[in-house]
Scaffold this motif. Structure first.
Motif, PDB file in Angstrom:
ATOM      1  N   VAL A 376     -12.634  -3.373  -6.944  1.00 32.34           N
ATOM      2  CA  VAL A 376     -12.245  -2.270  -6.093  1.00 32.34           C
ATOM      3  C   VAL A 376     -10.738  -2.313  -6.266  1.00 32.34           C
ATOM      4  N   VAL A 378      -7.457   0.294  -4.721  1.00 33.63           N
ATOM      5  CA  VAL A 378      -7.011   1.045  -3.658  1.00 33.63           C
ATOM      6  C   VAL A 378      -5.586   1.478  -4.034  1.00 33.63           C
ATOM      7  N   ASN A 379      -5.203   2.600  -4.028  1.00 33.13           N
ATOM      8  CA  ASN A 379      -3.688   2.951  -4.195  1.00 33.13           C
ATOM      9  C   ASN A 379      -3.319   3.431  -2.861  1.00 33.13           C
ATOM     10  N   VAL A 380      -2.105   2.866  -2.647  1.00 36.61           N
ATOM     11  CA  VAL A 380      -1.271   2.803  -1.433  1.00 36.61           C
ATOM     12  C   VAL A 380      -0.025   3.780  -1.805  1.00 36.61           C
ATOM     13  N   ARG A 423      -0.838  -0.643  -5.979  1.00 36.56           N
ATOM     14  CA  ARG A 423      -2.270  -0.728  -6.248  1.00 36.56           C
ATOM     15  C   ARG A 423      -2.810  -1.963  -5.890  1.00 36.56           C
ATOM     16  N   MET A 435     -14.380  -4.129  -1.152  1.00 40.14           N
ATOM     17  CA  MET A 435     -13.942  -2.960  -0.556  1.00 40.14           C
ATOM     18  C   MET A 435     -13.265  -3.464   1.018  1.00 40.14           C
ATOM     19  N   ALA A 438      -9.960  -5.096   0.382  1.00 39.68           N
ATOM     20  CA  ALA A 438      -8.900  -4.146  -0.082  1.00 39.68           C
ATOM     21  C   ALA A 438      -8.435  -3.132   0.921  1.00 39.68           C
ATOM     22  N   GLN A 439      -9.482  -2.727   1.736  1.00 41.23           N
ATOM     23  CA  GLN A 439      -8.897  -1.827   2.754  1.00 41.23           C
ATOM     24  C   GLN A 439      -7.946  -2.621   3.886  1.00 41.23           C
ATOM     25  N   ALA A 442      -4.606  -3.078   2.068  1.00 45.83           N
ATOM     26  CA  ALA A 442      -3.980  -1.687   1.929  1.00 45.83           C
ATOM     27  C   ALA A 442      -3.469  -1.316   3.299  1.00 45.83           C
TER      28      ALA A 442
END
Length: 455
Positions: A376, A378-380, A423, A435, A438-439, A442
């Protein structure tokens, strides 16, 4: 002013950011800089090879590049439509002084790009690229009369490139009995890929091999695999090959329609080369984005993985520095340094098919050596990316999540090279867990590194 050269040449929307004027000036400057660097022999006029992919804009950009080189006193050989690795190979094979490829690889059709190769077919390093940019606006002494370069066409040089691809397999490597669907992305490999597989006896099913100047990478090729998956099933093929617009990358599809990515291809070739005694130091070079499943598979097989930053140029740097013979990326850029100075999608595809033929195993069986973990990303955005690796709270959160995942997962924070963005990449035993992690990370990155004032 922003640097003109990016990670792989100069790219932009053709006739907007990348104009004929820029192409001409770049070519003149490249001729001067490479000449002063000693690339050109004093006993003869320098020679440049120029190739392009199938984009309509490549026609006028090729004319500009050829004009710039010839006006600077360089003889030019136009190769026509040819893969990027074909230009790189022919620069060395024909003892040319430099090569120019007009392509934006897997980018959409309105884009185009200019890639330079130095003597021997190698990419330019940053110092040479910077020197070329600096020379673009300088006044120069123009040759006249017999001093200007001459221009010829040599489309037959492509045959030498195809012969090189076929010869790389060895004399006893037949692909007879294999049915292969080859998705050419309506790009530069429409002739070379089909010819190479046909020469080795494979039954070839062409797909997206009718370029019209506008349809390159259009819902096809290595970035759009659905039509290839359907074609493999429709024709009962053993293998599907997906190239991109300039054919420097390759992904695959097995006989059940499942995608085989660059990590799996790299693993298959690494084990094949180790058996043949050609995998230098039992080491393969990959980037930090390679799936943990690939890393685990190589560890279990006794193959060392040397990891680099993301980008095929960094893979190639590590290979050249240590004499390693195989490297690549998850995206399908695979470099086999015994045969190529850059990633070559057709070369990769041929050696993948040859491994299937020699072992009499399906691609599905060969690819099973890698058990891919769900990944996964995730872009911040809008964060201070420079602090991503030094903020104590962020580091503590990353360490805690990494410990919790153990050998069944991995965490990687990667600052963007061009944007205020970090990222967050997480791999875990399930997509749901990846996920969740990752969240959580993030949110920590967003809270700690945000560029926006607190409310």
């Amino acid at each position: 002013m922003a640097r003109l050269f990016g990670t792989d040449g100069v790219r932009g929307t053709a006739n907007l950011e990348l104009t004929a004027e820029i192409a001409l000036e770049l070519s003149v400057a490249a001729a001067h800089v490479l000449g002063e660097a000693g690339a050109f022999g004093a006993s003869r006029r320098p020679v440049a090879l120029v190739g392009r992919d199938t984009r309509a804009s490549g026609e006028f950009l090729e004319a500009a590049v050829v004009a710039g080189l010839a006006s600077a006193g360089v003889n030019v050989v136009r190769l026509g439509v040819i893969p990027t690795p074909g230009v790189a190979h022919l620069v060395g094979h024909l003892d040319a002084d430099l090569g120019v490829m007009l392509s934006a690889s897997h980018n959409p059709m309105p884009d185009n790009g200019i890639k330079f190769f130095a003597r021997g077919g190698v990419k330019l390093d940053d110092t040479i690229e910077d020197a070329i940019e600096q020379r673009m606006d300088e006044v120069w002494l123009r040759p006249t009369g017999a001093g200007v370069g001459r221009v010829i066409d040599d489309p037959g040089a492509i045959e030498a490139y195809v012969a090189h691809l076929v010869a790389s397999l060895g004399a006893d490597a037949s692909l007879e009995g294999l049915t292969v669907v080859v998705d050419c992305a309506n790009g530069a490999a429409c002739l070379t890929a089909l010819a190479a597989f046909d020469a080795q006896g494979a039954t070839v099913v062409p797909l997206h091999a009718e370029p019209d100047g506008l349809n390159i990478n259009d819902n096809c090729g290595s970035t759009h695999m659905a039509s290839l998956q359907a074609a493999v099933l429709e024709h009962g093929a053993d293998l599907g090959i997906a190239l991109d617009g300039d054919a420097d990358r390759c992904l695959a599809v097995d006989h059940t329609g499942e995608v085989v990515d660059g990590d799996q291809i790299l693993a298959i070739l690494a084990l094949a080369m180790r058996e043949q005694g050609t995998l230098h130091s039992d080491t393969v070079v990959a980037t930090v984005m390679s799936n943990l499943g690939f890393l685990n598979a190589m560890r279990d097989a006794g193959v060392h993985v040397d990891q680099t930053k993301v980008g095929d140029r960094y893979v190639l740097e590590a290979m050249n520095a240590n004499g390693f013979t195989l490297g690549g990326e998850q995206s399908g850029h695979v470099i086999m340094s015994e045969f190529a100075t850059t990633g070559d999608g057709v070369l990769t595809a041929l050696h993948l098919a040859a491994r299937m033929a020699r072992t009499r195993h399906t691609l599905r069986d060969l690819a099973a050596v890698v058990t891919r973990l769900p990944q996964v990303l995730v872009n911040v955005p809008n964060v201070n990316k420079a602090r991503a690796g030094i903020d104590p709270v962020v580091n503590a959160a990353v360490s805690a999540e990494s410990r919790a995942l153990g050998r069944n997962g991995r965490v990687l924070l990667r600052p963007s090279g061009t944007e205020p963005l970090v990222r967050v990449m997480v791999e875990a035993d399930t997509a749901e867990r990846a996920m969740e992690v990752a969240q959580r990370l993030a949110e920590v990155v967003r809270d700690r590194l945000s560029l926006e004032p607190a409310r």
